[in-house]
Design a protein around this motif. Structure first.
Motif, mmCIF file in Angstrom:
data_model
loop_
_atom_site.group_PDB
_atom_site.id
_atom_site.type_symbol
_atom_site.label_atom_id
_atom_site.label_comp_id
_atom_site.label_asym_id
_atom_site.label_seq_id
_atom_site.Cartn_x
_atom_site.Cartn_y
_atom_site.Cartn_z
ATOM 1 N N THR A 186 0.802 -1.225 0.000
ATOM 2 C CA THR A 186 0.000 0.000 0.000
ATOM 3 C C THR A 186 0.838 1.280 0.000
ATOM 4 O OG1 THR A 186 -0.195 -0.051 2.415
ATOM 5 C CG2 THR A 186 -1.967 -1.081 1.166
ATOM 6 N N ARG A 187 2.035 1.230 0.554
ATOM 7 C CA ARG A 187 2.884 2.418 0.665
ATOM 8 C C ARG A 187 3.615 2.670 -0.629
ATOM 9 N NH1 ARG A 187 5.968 4.747 5.029
ATOM 10 N NH2 ARG A 187 4.228 4.129 6.343
ATOM 11 N N LYS A 188 3.636 3.918 -1.047
ATOM 12 C CA LYS A 188 4.339 4.291 -2.273
ATOM 13 C C LYS A 188 5.708 4.869 -1.936
ATOM 14 C CE LYS A 188 0.248 4.909 -5.002
ATOM 15 N NZ LYS A 188 -0.501 5.728 -5.918
ATOM 16 N N MET A 189 6.633 4.640 -2.840
ATOM 17 C CA MET A 189 7.984 5.189 -2.697
ATOM 18 C C MET A 189 7.869 6.710 -2.736
ATOM 19 S SD MET A 189 11.037 4.222 -2.279
ATOM 20 C CE MET A 189 12.661 4.932 -2.345
ATOM 21 N N TYR A 246 11.901 5.897 -8.699
ATOM 22 C CA TYR A 246 10.640 5.157 -8.692
ATOM 23 C C TYR A 246 9.601 5.787 -7.769
ATOM 24 C CZ TYR A 246 13.253 1.758 -11.344
ATOM 25 O OH TYR A 246 13.999 1.148 -12.319
ATOM 26 N N GLU A 247 9.669 7.090 -7.635
ATOM 27 C CA GLU A 247 8.692 7.816 -6.813
ATOM 28 C C GLU A 247 7.274 7.490 -7.295
ATOM 29 O OE1 GLU A 247 7.499 12.378 -5.602
ATOM 30 O OE2 GLU A 247 9.279 12.022 -6.806
ATOM 31 N N GLY A 248 6.396 7.164 -6.341
ATOM 32 C CA GLY A 248 5.009 6.845 -6.662
ATOM 33 C C GLY A 248 4.743 5.365 -6.877
ATOM 34 N N TRP A 249 5.778 4.552 -7.004
ATOM 35 C CA TRP A 249 5.597 3.108 -7.149
ATOM 36 C C TRP A 249 5.322 2.506 -5.780
ATOM 37 C CZ3 TRP A 249 8.472 -0.296 -11.027
ATOM 38 C CH2 TRP A 249 8.594 0.338 -12.265
ATOM 39 N N LEU A 250 4.514 1.450 -5.743
ATOM 40 C CA LEU A 250 4.353 0.701 -4.506
ATOM 41 C C LEU A 250 5.682 0.065 -4.138
ATOM 42 C CD1 LEU A 250 0.966 -1.164 -5.077
ATOM 43 C CD2 LEU A 250 1.381 0.804 -3.588
ATOM 44 N N ASP A 271 6.374 -3.202 -5.628
ATOM 45 C CA ASP A 271 6.596 -3.249 -7.074
ATOM 46 C C ASP A 271 7.976 -2.747 -7.488
ATOM 47 O OD1 ASP A 271 4.045 -4.248 -7.419
ATOM 48 O OD2 ASP A 271 3.164 -2.287 -7.817
ATOM 49 N N ARG A 307 -2.329 -8.145 -1.728
ATOM 50 C CA ARG A 307 -2.698 -7.248 -2.842
ATOM 51 C C ARG A 307 -4.172 -7.418 -3.174
ATOM 52 N NH1 ARG A 307 1.591 -5.347 -6.179
ATOM 53 N NH2 ARG A 307 3.588 -6.279 -5.708
#
Length: 71
Positions: A11-14, A19-23, A26, A68
């Motif tokens: 659930t947390r994004k970078m 890769y800012e915004g990626w889980l 992922d 997921r």
């Protein structure tokens, strides 16, 4: 590690970087390996990146699939 940490991975994004915004779950293995070589950032994000690196490195990423599906 707390059980909630696994849910955070899916659930947390970078928050920054290439890769800012990626889980976190992922993020590509080479990126996680780079952190392992350079040093993980301090705080909770660093702990999550370390955990994801260990999961990815040991081929355990499929274990996150049920989490997921709950999201």
């Amino acid at each position: 590690m707390k059980p909630e940490d696994l849910e955070e991975l899916v659930t947390r994004k970078m928050p920054y970087g290439k890769y800012e915004g990626w889980l976190i779950a992922d993020l590509p293995g080479p990126y996680l390996n780079w952190f392992a070589r350079q040093g993980f950032p301090p705080g909770e994000i660093g702990q999550l990146l370390y955990l994801m690196h260990e999961i990815d490195h040991n081929g355990l990423s499929p274990l996150l699939e049920p989490l997921r599906e709950r999201e």
